[in-house]
Design a protein around this motif. Sequence first.
Motif, PDB file in Angstrom:
ATOM      1  N   LEU A   2      -1.050  -6.147  12.776  1.00 42.74           N
ATOM      2  CA  LEU A   2      -1.939  -5.128  12.238  1.00 42.74           C
ATOM      3  C   LEU A   2      -1.289  -3.765  12.328  1.00 42.74           C
ATOM      4  CD1 LEU A   2      -5.391  -6.188  13.735  1.00 42.74           C
ATOM      5  CD2 LEU A   2      -4.633  -6.385  11.361  1.00 42.74           C
ATOM      6  N   ARG A   3      -1.630  -2.908  11.395  1.00 42.87           N
ATOM      7  CA  ARG A   3      -1.048  -1.569  11.378  1.00 42.87           C
ATOM      8  C   ARG A   3      -1.718  -0.705  12.431  1.00 42.87           C
ATOM      9  NH1 ARG A   3       2.771  -1.771  10.730  1.00 42.87           N
ATOM     10  NH2 ARG A   3       3.030  -2.377   8.595  1.00 42.87           N
ATOM     11  N   ASP A   4      -0.904  -0.037  13.245  1.00 40.87           N
ATOM     12  CA  ASP A   4      -1.399   0.888  14.249  1.00 40.87           C
ATOM     13  C   ASP A   4      -2.111   2.035  13.528  1.00 40.87           C
ATOM     14  OD1 ASP A   4      -0.974   3.438  16.049  1.00 40.87           O
ATOM     15  OD2 ASP A   4      -0.746   1.703  17.373  1.00 40.87           O
ATOM     16  N   PRO A   5      -3.235   2.512  14.052  1.00 40.93           N
ATOM     17  CA  PRO A   5      -3.961   3.618  13.403  1.00 40.93           C
ATOM     18  C   PRO A   5      -3.088   4.849  13.144  1.00 40.93           C
ATOM     19  CG  PRO A   5      -5.283   2.699  15.167  1.00 40.93           C
ATOM     20  CD  PRO A   5      -3.929   2.027  15.235  1.00 40.93           C
ATOM     21  N   THR A   6      -2.080   5.044  13.971  1.00 42.63           N
ATOM     22  CA  THR A   6      -1.149   6.158  13.807  1.00 42.63           C
ATOM     23  C   THR A   6      -0.533   6.178  12.414  1.00 42.63           C
ATOM     24  OG1 THR A   6      -0.557   6.059  16.137  1.00 42.63           O
ATOM     25  CG2 THR A   6       1.058   7.043  14.682  1.00 42.63           C
ATOM     26  N   LEU A   7      -0.216   5.005  11.886  1.00 43.14           N
ATOM     27  CA  LEU A   7       0.536   4.884  10.640  1.00 43.14           C
ATOM     28  C   LEU A   7      -0.338   4.607   9.421  1.00 43.14           C
ATOM     29  CD1 LEU A   7       3.463   2.785  12.143  1.00 43.14           C
ATOM     30  CD2 LEU A   7       3.466   5.233  11.625  1.00 43.14           C
ATOM     31  N   ILE A   8      -1.632   4.473   9.630  1.00 38.40           N
ATOM     32  CA  ILE A   8      -2.519   4.118   8.518  1.00 38.40           C
ATOM     33  C   ILE A   8      -2.469   5.127   7.372  1.00 38.40           C
ATOM     34  CG2 ILE A   8      -4.965   3.868   7.870  1.00 38.40           C
ATOM     35  CD1 ILE A   8      -5.279   2.101  10.356  1.00 38.40           C
ATOM     36  N   PRO A   9      -2.454   6.449   7.624  1.00 41.44           N
ATOM     37  CA  PRO A   9      -2.363   7.355   6.465  1.00 41.44           C
ATOM     38  C   PRO A   9      -1.112   7.110   5.611  1.00 41.44           C
ATOM     39  CG  PRO A   9      -3.044   8.583   8.404  1.00 41.44           C
ATOM     40  CD  PRO A   9      -2.647   7.201   8.873  1.00 41.44           C
ATOM     41  N   LEU A  10       0.010   6.806   6.251  1.00 43.72           N
ATOM     42  CA  LEU A  10       1.233   6.509   5.499  1.00 43.72           C
ATOM     43  C   LEU A  10       1.100   5.179   4.760  1.00 43.72           C
ATOM     44  CD1 LEU A  10       3.941   7.694   8.058  1.00 43.72           C
ATOM     45  CD2 LEU A  10       3.099   8.909   6.028  1.00 43.72           C
ATOM     46  N   SER A  11       0.479   4.191   5.406  1.00 41.36           N
ATOM     47  CA  SER A  11       0.274   2.900   4.750  1.00 41.36           C
ATOM     48  C   SER A  11      -0.671   3.026   3.562  1.00 41.36           C
ATOM     49  CB  SER A  11      -0.257   1.866   5.749  1.00 41.36           C
ATOM     50  OG  SER A  11       0.761   1.460   6.624  1.00 41.36           O
ATOM     51  N   GLN A  12      -1.671   3.900   3.666  1.00 39.23           N
ATOM     52  CA  GLN A  12      -2.572   4.116   2.534  1.00 39.23           C
ATOM     53  C   GLN A  12      -1.821   4.750   1.365  1.00 39.23           C
ATOM     54  OE1 GLN A  12      -5.591   6.325   4.657  1.00 39.23           O
ATOM     55  NE2 GLN A  12      -6.884   4.518   4.851  1.00 39.23           N
ATOM     56  N   GLN A  13      -0.937   5.679   1.665  1.00 34.81           N
ATOM     57  CA  GLN A  13      -0.111   6.257   0.607  1.00 34.81           C
ATOM     58  C   GLN A  13       0.799   5.191  -0.001  1.00 34.81           C
ATOM     59  OE1 GLN A  13       1.683   9.596   2.698  1.00 34.81           O
ATOM     60  NE2 GLN A  13       0.216  11.021   1.785  1.00 34.81           N
ATOM     61  N   HIS A  14       1.327   4.296   0.846  1.00 34.10           N
ATOM     62  CA  HIS A  14       2.131   3.185   0.333  1.00 34.10           C
ATOM     63  C   HIS A  14       1.307   2.341  -0.638  1.00 34.10           C
ATOM     64  CE1 HIS A  14       5.197   3.063   3.901  1.00 34.10           C
ATOM     65  NE2 HIS A  14       5.557   3.927   2.965  1.00 34.10           N
ATOM     66  N   HIS A  15       0.089   2.040  -0.251  1.00 33.36           N
ATOM     67  CA  HIS A  15      -0.783   1.228  -1.101  1.00 33.36           C
ATOM     68  C   HIS A  15      -0.972   1.884  -2.470  1.00 33.36           C
ATOM     69  CE1 HIS A  15      -4.134  -1.308  -2.343  1.00 33.36           C
ATOM     70  NE2 HIS A  15      -4.756  -0.191  -2.663  1.00 33.36           N
ATOM     71  N   ASN A  16      -1.218   3.182  -2.467  1.00 33.43           N
ATOM     72  CA  ASN A  16      -1.401   3.907  -3.730  1.00 33.43           C
ATOM     73  C   ASN A  16      -0.149   3.824  -4.601  1.00 33.43           C
ATOM     74  OD1 ASN A  16      -3.946   4.632  -2.851  1.00 33.43           O
ATOM     75  ND2 ASN A  16      -3.353   6.714  -2.284  1.00 33.43           N
ATOM     76  N   ALA A  17       1.005   3.981  -3.989  1.00 30.12           N
ATOM     77  CA  ALA A  17       2.260   3.933  -4.737  1.00 30.12           C
ATOM     78  C   ALA A  17       2.515   2.534  -5.301  1.00 30.12           C
ATOM     79  CB  ALA A  17       3.420   4.382  -3.850  1.00 30.12           C
ATOM     80  N   LEU A  18       2.230   1.514  -4.512  1.00 25.22           N
ATOM     81  CA  LEU A  18       2.399   0.141  -5.002  1.00 25.22           C
ATOM     82  C   LEU A  18       1.469  -0.135  -6.178  1.00 25.22           C
ATOM     83  CD1 LEU A  18       2.713  -1.778  -1.603  1.00 25.22           C
ATOM     84  CD2 LEU A  18       4.529  -1.429  -3.302  1.00 25.22           C
ATOM     85  N   ALA A  19       0.232   0.311  -6.061  1.00 25.34           N
ATOM     86  CA  ALA A  19      -0.729   0.112  -7.156  1.00 25.34           C
ATOM     87  C   ALA A  19      -0.246   0.816  -8.423  1.00 25.34           C
ATOM     88  CB  ALA A  19      -2.110   0.621  -6.737  1.00 25.34           C
ATOM     89  N   MET A  20       0.267   2.038  -8.272  1.00 24.71           N
ATOM     90  CA  MET A  20       0.778   2.760  -9.424  1.00 24.71           C
ATOM     91  C   MET A  20       1.899   1.974 -10.096  1.00 24.71           C
ATOM     92  SD  MET A  20       2.859   6.367  -9.700  1.00 24.71           S
ATOM     93  CE  MET A  20       4.203   5.663  -8.751  1.00 24.71           C
ATOM     94  N   CYS A  21       2.812   1.429  -9.294  1.00 20.23           N
ATOM     95  CA  CYS A  21       3.944   0.681  -9.859  1.00 20.23           C
ATOM     96  C   CYS A  21       3.482  -0.565 -10.601  1.00 20.23           C
ATOM     97  CB  CYS A  21       4.958   0.335  -8.769  1.00 20.23           C
ATOM     98  SG  CYS A  21       5.895   1.775  -8.209  1.00 20.23           S
ATOM     99  N   VAL A  22       2.500  -1.264 -10.076  1.00 18.57           N
ATOM    100  CA  VAL A  22       1.961  -2.437 -10.756  1.00 18.57           C
ATOM    101  C   VAL A  22       1.387  -2.034 -12.116  1.00 18.57           C
ATOM    102  CG1 VAL A  22       0.108  -4.171 -10.703  1.00 18.57           C
ATOM    103  CG2 VAL A  22       1.531  -3.808  -8.682  1.00 18.57           C
ATOM    104  N   LEU A  23       0.587  -0.970 -12.115  1.00 21.52           N
ATOM    105  CA  LEU A  23      -0.014  -0.514 -13.368  1.00 21.52           C
ATOM    106  C   LEU A  23       1.035  -0.030 -14.361  1.00 21.52           C
ATOM    107  CD1 LEU A  23      -3.112   1.351 -11.909  1.00 21.52           C
ATOM    108  CD2 LEU A  23      -3.068  -0.891 -13.042  1.00 21.52           C
ATOM    109  N   LEU A  24       2.055   0.665 -13.868  1.00 22.41           N
ATOM    110  CA  LEU A  24       3.124   1.133 -14.743  1.00 22.41           C
ATOM    111  C   LEU A  24       3.874  -0.033 -15.373  1.00 22.41           C
ATOM    112  CD1 LEU A  24       4.613   4.115 -12.716  1.00 22.41           C
ATOM    113  CD2 LEU A  24       3.434   4.250 -14.902  1.00 22.41           C
ATOM    114  N   LYS A  25       4.213  -1.033 -14.560  1.00 14.63           N
ATOM    115  CA  LYS A  25       4.952  -2.188 -15.098  1.00 14.63           C
ATOM    116  C   LYS A  25       4.132  -2.926 -16.148  1.00 14.63           C
ATOM    117  CE  LYS A  25       8.506  -3.270 -11.861  1.00 14.63           C
ATOM    118  NZ  LYS A  25       9.288  -4.365 -11.341  1.00 14.63           N
TER     119      LYS A  25
END
Length: 146
Positions: A2-25
């Motif tokens: 599980l992701r440590d709460p410390t890193l969750i804001p960065l992981s949420q940004q990762h999620h947004n970027a991954l979603a963008m890439c899926v939609l772009l492709k």
Amino acid sequence: MLRDPTLIPLSQQHHNALAMCVLLKRSLASDASPDNLVKLARRVIDRYELELANHFEIEEQVLFPACPPMPIIGELLEEHRTLEALVAQLRIASSHELLEQFCTLLPAHIRREESELFEHVQRTLPREVLDRLGSEIDRRAVRVCL
């Protein structure tokens, strides 16, 4: 792990970027017209300015300096510079090739950060260091809704 709460804001940004890439492709696959390429390049540039530049800055100024010397950090920094260069090129001319490169490199970069760097950070940094990092990450992180 599980992701440590410390890193969750960065992981949420990762999620947004991954979603963008899926939609772009998906969009690239269905419409390679010049108008769509311009629209998609603008989407990448906007996301970079809104969230990715902030994300890279947090990693480079807060997270990476807290880590022990590790080869992956240099590699991730190189990938940041490559992604920034791709965005700079997209500002000049949108192309299918540049968008494909961006949408290939960014997800691979994110997966390395999540599976290698973040896992290592969670396992090795003392709780007090993680908590200090978490406060700074939380304070600096841009949060957006998709």
